[in-house]
Design a protein around this motif. Structure first.
Motif, PDB file in Angstrom:
ATOM      1  N   SER D  28      36.342  40.354  41.318  1.00  0.00           N
ATOM      2  CA  SER D  28      36.882  39.481  40.268  1.00  0.00           C
ATOM      3  C   SER D  28      37.821  38.408  40.821  1.00  0.00           C
ATOM      4  O   SER D  28      38.294  37.565  40.072  1.00  0.00           O
ATOM      5  CB  SER D  28      37.580  40.294  39.182  1.00  0.00           C
ATOM      6  OG  SER D  28      38.495  41.179  39.742  1.00  0.00           O
ATOM      7  N   VAL D  30      36.772  36.334  43.312  1.00  0.00           N
ATOM      8  CA  VAL D  30      35.962  35.382  44.088  1.00  0.00           C
ATOM      9  C   VAL D  30      34.938  34.665  43.222  1.00  0.00           C
ATOM     10  O   VAL D  30      34.565  35.144  42.154  1.00  0.00           O
ATOM     11  CB  VAL D  30      35.230  36.114  45.245  1.00  0.00           C
ATOM     12  CG1 VAL D  30      36.241  36.780  46.166  1.00  0.00           C
ATOM     13  CG2 VAL D  30      34.208  37.127  44.749  1.00  0.00           C
ATOM     14  N   ASN D  31      34.486  33.493  43.712  1.00  0.00           N
ATOM     15  CA  ASN D  31      33.364  32.821  43.065  1.00  0.00           C
ATOM     16  C   ASN D  31      32.070  33.523  43.481  1.00  0.00           C
ATOM     17  O   ASN D  31      32.112  34.502  44.227  1.00  0.00           O
ATOM     18  CB  ASN D  31      33.353  31.313  43.401  1.00  0.00           C
ATOM     19  CG  ASN D  31      33.097  31.044  44.862  1.00  0.00           C
ATOM     20  OD1 ASN D  31      32.481  31.838  45.565  1.00  0.00           O
ATOM     21  ND2 ASN D  31      33.589  29.912  45.338  1.00  0.00           N
ATOM     22  N   PHE D  32      30.930  33.049  43.004  1.00  0.00           N
ATOM     23  CA  PHE D  32      29.733  33.865  43.236  1.00  0.00           C
ATOM     24  C   PHE D  32      29.136  33.640  44.623  1.00  0.00           C
ATOM     25  O   PHE D  32      28.064  34.119  44.911  1.00  0.00           O
ATOM     26  CB  PHE D  32      28.710  33.706  42.099  1.00  0.00           C
ATOM     27  CG  PHE D  32      28.055  32.379  42.013  1.00  0.00           C
ATOM     28  CD1 PHE D  32      26.677  32.285  42.058  1.00  0.00           C
ATOM     29  CD2 PHE D  32      28.804  31.232  41.875  1.00  0.00           C
ATOM     30  CE1 PHE D  32      26.072  31.062  41.960  1.00  0.00           C
ATOM     31  CE2 PHE D  32      28.195  30.008  41.778  1.00  0.00           C
ATOM     32  CZ  PHE D  32      26.830  29.914  41.821  1.00  0.00           C
ATOM     33  N   ASN D  35      33.786  33.596  48.020  1.00  0.00           N
ATOM     34  CA  ASN D  35      35.055  32.983  48.453  1.00  0.00           C
ATOM     35  C   ASN D  35      36.111  33.181  47.383  1.00  0.00           C
ATOM     36  O   ASN D  35      35.868  32.886  46.213  1.00  0.00           O
ATOM     37  CB  ASN D  35      34.874  31.468  48.662  1.00  0.00           C
ATOM     38  CG  ASN D  35      33.949  31.139  49.819  1.00  0.00           C
ATOM     39  OD1 ASN D  35      32.870  30.601  49.645  1.00  0.00           O
ATOM     40  ND2 ASN D  35      34.361  31.500  51.026  1.00  0.00           N
ATOM     41  N   ALA D  36      37.294  33.635  47.793  1.00  0.00           N
ATOM     42  CA  ALA D  36      38.393  33.809  46.837  1.00  0.00           C
ATOM     43  C   ALA D  36      38.830  32.456  46.289  1.00  0.00           C
ATOM     44  O   ALA D  36      38.880  31.464  47.023  1.00  0.00           O
ATOM     45  CB  ALA D  36      39.575  34.493  47.517  1.00  0.00           C
ATOM     46  N   PHE D  37      39.140  32.426  44.999  1.00  0.00           N
ATOM     47  CA  PHE D  37      39.681  31.214  44.397  1.00  0.00           C
ATOM     48  C   PHE D  37      41.083  30.955  44.948  1.00  0.00           C
ATOM     49  O   PHE D  37      41.921  31.877  44.976  1.00  0.00           O
ATOM     50  CB  PHE D  37      39.765  31.356  42.888  1.00  0.00           C
ATOM     51  CG  PHE D  37      38.427  31.346  42.225  1.00  0.00           C
ATOM     52  CD1 PHE D  37      37.656  30.191  42.216  1.00  0.00           C
ATOM     53  CD2 PHE D  37      37.903  32.488  41.647  1.00  0.00           C
ATOM     54  CE1 PHE D  37      36.404  30.182  41.621  1.00  0.00           C
ATOM     55  CE2 PHE D  37      36.653  32.478  41.058  1.00  0.00           C
ATOM     56  CZ  PHE D  37      35.894  31.321  41.046  1.00  0.00           C
ATOM     57  N   GLY D  38      41.352  29.700  45.347  1.00  0.00           N
ATOM     58  CA  GLY D  38      42.676  29.360  45.847  1.00  0.00           C
ATOM     59  C   GLY D  38      43.765  29.683  44.831  1.00  0.00           C
ATOM     60  O   GLY D  38      44.854  30.139  45.183  1.00  0.00           O
ATOM     61  N   GLY D  39      43.478  29.478  43.569  1.00  0.00           N
ATOM     62  CA  GLY D  39      44.474  29.699  42.531  1.00  0.00           C
ATOM     63  C   GLY D  39      44.862  31.168  42.383  1.00  0.00           C
ATOM     64  O   GLY D  39      46.007  31.488  42.027  1.00  0.00           O
ATOM     65  N   LYS D  40      43.926  32.079  42.672  1.00  0.00           N
ATOM     66  CA  LYS D  40      44.261  33.516  42.635  1.00  0.00           C
ATOM     67  C   LYS D  40      45.258  33.845  43.746  1.00  0.00           C
ATOM     68  O   LYS D  40      46.170  34.657  43.559  1.00  0.00           O
ATOM     69  CB  LYS D  40      42.995  34.363  42.832  1.00  0.00           C
ATOM     70  CG  LYS D  40      42.006  34.278  41.696  1.00  0.00           C
ATOM     71  CD  LYS D  40      42.210  35.436  40.717  1.00  0.00           C
ATOM     72  CE  LYS D  40      41.091  35.463  39.695  1.00  0.00           C
ATOM     73  NZ  LYS D  40      41.231  36.615  38.795  1.00  0.00           N
ATOM     74  N   LEU D  42      47.392  31.657  45.090  1.00  0.00           N
ATOM     75  CA  LEU D  42      48.681  31.051  44.728  1.00  0.00           C
ATOM     76  C   LEU D  42      49.394  31.871  43.661  1.00  0.00           C
ATOM     77  O   LEU D  42      50.626  31.963  43.668  1.00  0.00           O
ATOM     78  CB  LEU D  42      48.476  29.613  44.235  1.00  0.00           C
ATOM     79  CG  LEU D  42      48.026  28.607  45.297  1.00  0.00           C
ATOM     80  CD1 LEU D  42      47.917  27.218  44.683  1.00  0.00           C
ATOM     81  CD2 LEU D  42      48.978  28.588  46.492  1.00  0.00           C
ATOM     82  N   ALA D  43      48.648  32.477  42.739  1.00  0.00           N
ATOM     83  CA  ALA D  43      49.282  33.318  41.720  1.00  0.00           C
ATOM     84  C   ALA D  43      49.986  34.509  42.380  1.00  0.00           C
ATOM     85  O   ALA D  43      51.079  34.908  41.973  1.00  0.00           O
ATOM     86  CB  ALA D  43      48.241  33.791  40.701  1.00  0.00           C
ATOM     87  N   HIS D  76      37.672  36.033  51.863  1.00  0.00           N
ATOM     88  CA  HIS D  76      36.403  36.528  51.347  1.00  0.00           C
ATOM     89  C   HIS D  76      36.569  37.858  50.611  1.00  0.00           C
ATOM     90  O   HIS D  76      37.528  38.595  50.855  1.00  0.00           O
ATOM     91  CB  HIS D  76      35.414  36.732  52.501  1.00  0.00           C
ATOM     92  CG  HIS D  76      35.170  35.485  53.301  1.00  0.00           C
ATOM     93  ND1 HIS D  76      34.536  34.392  52.780  1.00  0.00           N
ATOM     94  CD2 HIS D  76      35.493  35.167  54.574  1.00  0.00           C
ATOM     95  CE1 HIS D  76      34.476  33.439  53.696  1.00  0.00           C
ATOM     96  NE2 HIS D  76      35.059  33.882  54.808  1.00  0.00           N
ATOM     97  N   VAL D  77      35.615  38.174  49.764  1.00  0.00           N
ATOM     98  CA  VAL D  77      35.600  39.491  49.121  1.00  0.00           C
ATOM     99  C   VAL D  77      35.589  40.568  50.214  1.00  0.00           C
ATOM    100  O   VAL D  77      34.930  40.412  51.235  1.00  0.00           O
ATOM    101  CB  VAL D  77      34.392  39.610  48.154  1.00  0.00           C
ATOM    102  CG1 VAL D  77      33.059  39.610  48.881  1.00  0.00           C
ATOM    103  CG2 VAL D  77      34.539  40.822  47.255  1.00  0.00           C
TER     104      VAL D  77
END
Lengths: 163, 163, 163, 163, 163, 163
Positions: D28, D30-32, D35-40, D42-43, D76-77
């Motif tokens: 949950s 990462v995109n499909f 790759n991890a979302f940068g915003g996750k 930063l959160a 990465h996941v």
């Protein structure tokens, strides 16, 4: 001194796989009286234990068991909670992880022990079968004592499961 | 027959507070090999146990302890998992909840037992102090047997905590 | 008596695929006045309907439609909500699922009906094309009545979609 | 040596408020393409910075700014990610927190730096107005150097904001 | 022209409360075949409808009903989904919100309509009782047509509820 | 006029990839004083920037950097927050996205600027290597000005990264 389990893998120290997590308890962690759900805390205990296990085994792992866990103090919204996970003992493919959980109010006040848990993790290979894990390189007297205590708990778990 | 704990509250049956939850295991529940995290399962066990406890006590509750829990079968993405929680035994303000977890692949195949857990919950009043809970109205032979077994476990937990 | 749709699959009863979910409404389910978001409730309705559909069809499913759904009572933080899903009627690859939602305050008080919904689910094969579903083995007079009512709704949906 | 900001509060060391978080990147995050979302990321940087700030200030805090942050390596996941937050410098009610993020594949391989961030947090009193924070007790040469660098960045931010 | 409901509140246009949401479908939105759960889409429909309703009414709102909603096209992981919510019609304290949902693959390809929904929201005052909402200032021929259609649907819902 | 980067891809306008998101701040977004976590806002900024980037590039993207971002006003539970993302400038495989964040209380009151951010996204091909992006078809004087300013920021970022 390294653990006595025969293995062709190079031994790894306790320090190499130690994992910690500091977390703020937010409104979505608590019931509507402001007490954190025990299950949310256990889910985090499992996460840090997983990280320690997979750092030691360098492979995917799966939770085999949680020993009895007593919530000896409550956790409230706004608390800062620290999870600290260390490997105590290894078998052929299983690892015992010791996790301590402490909480302190973010607006000051003494920290308090919340929970202490022993989680057993099993390393898996690519076909989801148990995989051999590296032996544990014990560096201190305390680590040796914990290893021996862990071996006794591992034996007790096997006896109980055999009932 | 009702439980022997003296209380001015009217007794309530086991059936009145039983809680169940059917859940589909989705990608956010699993590691990247498709195995559900043990901690996610325990978080759900805690939720259904909480619901059973608060249905019985009619007040807010808090998790006091989890007994040892063995994951005797894995849970995979796509599995349908059923959580079934029943109260077995009550003390003055504590309740023992028995939770069984079973999984079956959503695309067919035999169901399998995943986990069995005993969770101790404590009822709280508005000031977060232990509150008296209703006695348990036992209706079947099996419920009476489980009540007796639960009392033995409660006594054992008190002995262990006293160490 | 089983449903009249011809199929080589063995019929399955309503009871075999019934799904229930007890859930506590927590702060992350509600707006800042303590009322649960309707969409959070509908997301759970969809989940239990999905579980019932995939238990009946033994394959993956997809939501085709939600009939009109009225929130006849509010849901508040701290409420215990029960979702109860049963299959009423099947077509070649579609299933109508009837979901009832009831809520009661966790600190006591009468339960109340919140919502009743009819969800249409379609079974899919490995290539995401509609797959045949087992006929429904109807066991009670009430199940037969609901099947007939469901067939009438299915026909009405086809007429509306044809507009 | 302590920071030069006058304050009646007792000084606190850098070590007292350091916060760390080990986290496994799950589906949950990462995109499909994995790759991890940068915003996750930063959160999570904001969460550990918040914990460090509120451990130092012993009050609630709010994020005032993020300095420019470069993702110098992908996440990465399945990666184990470590967040490490330390206070570098304090003003009257603001604190600069330095957060380093490193990732390593959970199945082995060298760790790599992902991100380095400077987050400015402001302490708030019960009326959401800026509150004075304790001075920083600097213990090492490196901490003194970082304090001086942090003061220069704080001055530069004030100049930029004044534009 | 403004809506005919008598009200001391100043009328507000459709444009003032329009809400949109662009969202990427991620692994936690989908089942393990990559299809988004219908309920996740409905939860987002409810969120944008809520925002439109509360922008118009300037008060908290609650979902009263969802009209029948057909998923006319599937939604997959990686799709970009756009939710577009506009108020069509107001009663004394209720508002009808029209939400359209469109999806397109993030890696190119034609957008497609997924769903169209009519959500009825009710404005609430501080005591959770229905509150009067501003009249609707209709600006275009199309808005007037939609208002008339919405009034017919509102009347039909009242008739159905009266059954 | 289109951007000067040579490319065989057909140019795309700023309007084609603009993304917006209206979101209600709920209890799970805030600390226990009702202030939204800055990191939650940044995670949403990243999401809308990602959508704009992948709408322009028609491929998967990854966050390369966030420029300095100042939270110039707080965000509270119950606020309606609008995120508005537009592409300003493209390089060979990188895109600069400009995101504005505004908040207004859902119960009325003036909207206020919360944050302005410049996010750099990089388009990736199927092997996770940088992929060429379409040139930008600039349609207004303002878009041309923003493109020039974006080119200057891109050059400054390269100089800083070269340190």
């Amino acid at each position: 001194m390294t653990a006595t389990v025969a293995s062709s893998l190079p031994p790894r120290t306790v320090a190499l796989s130690r994992a910690t997590m500091d977390r703020l308890i937010v409104p979505s962690d608590v019931n509507f009286h402001g007490n954190a759900f025990g299950g949310k805390i256990l889910a985090d205990v499992d996460q840090v234990a997983y990280i320690t296990a997979s750092r030691h085994a360098k492979t995917t792992c799966v939770t085999a068991s949680f020993d009895r866990a007593d919530f000896v103090a409550p956790v409230h919204v706004g608390d800062l909670v620290r999870f600290d996970a260390r490997i105590t003992c290894v078998g052929r493919s299983s690892m015992e992880i010791w996790v301590r959980v402490d909480a302190e109010p973010s607006e000051g006040g003494a920290p308090r022990r919340v929970l202490e848990a022993f989680v057993t993790m099993v390393a898996l290979d690519a076909d989801n079968r148990p995989a051999a894990v590296p032996p544990l390189a014990l560096e201190t007297e305390e680590e040796r004592r914990r290893f021996a205590e862990g071996q006794a708990r591992m034996a007790a778990r096997r006896r109980e499961a055999g009932r």
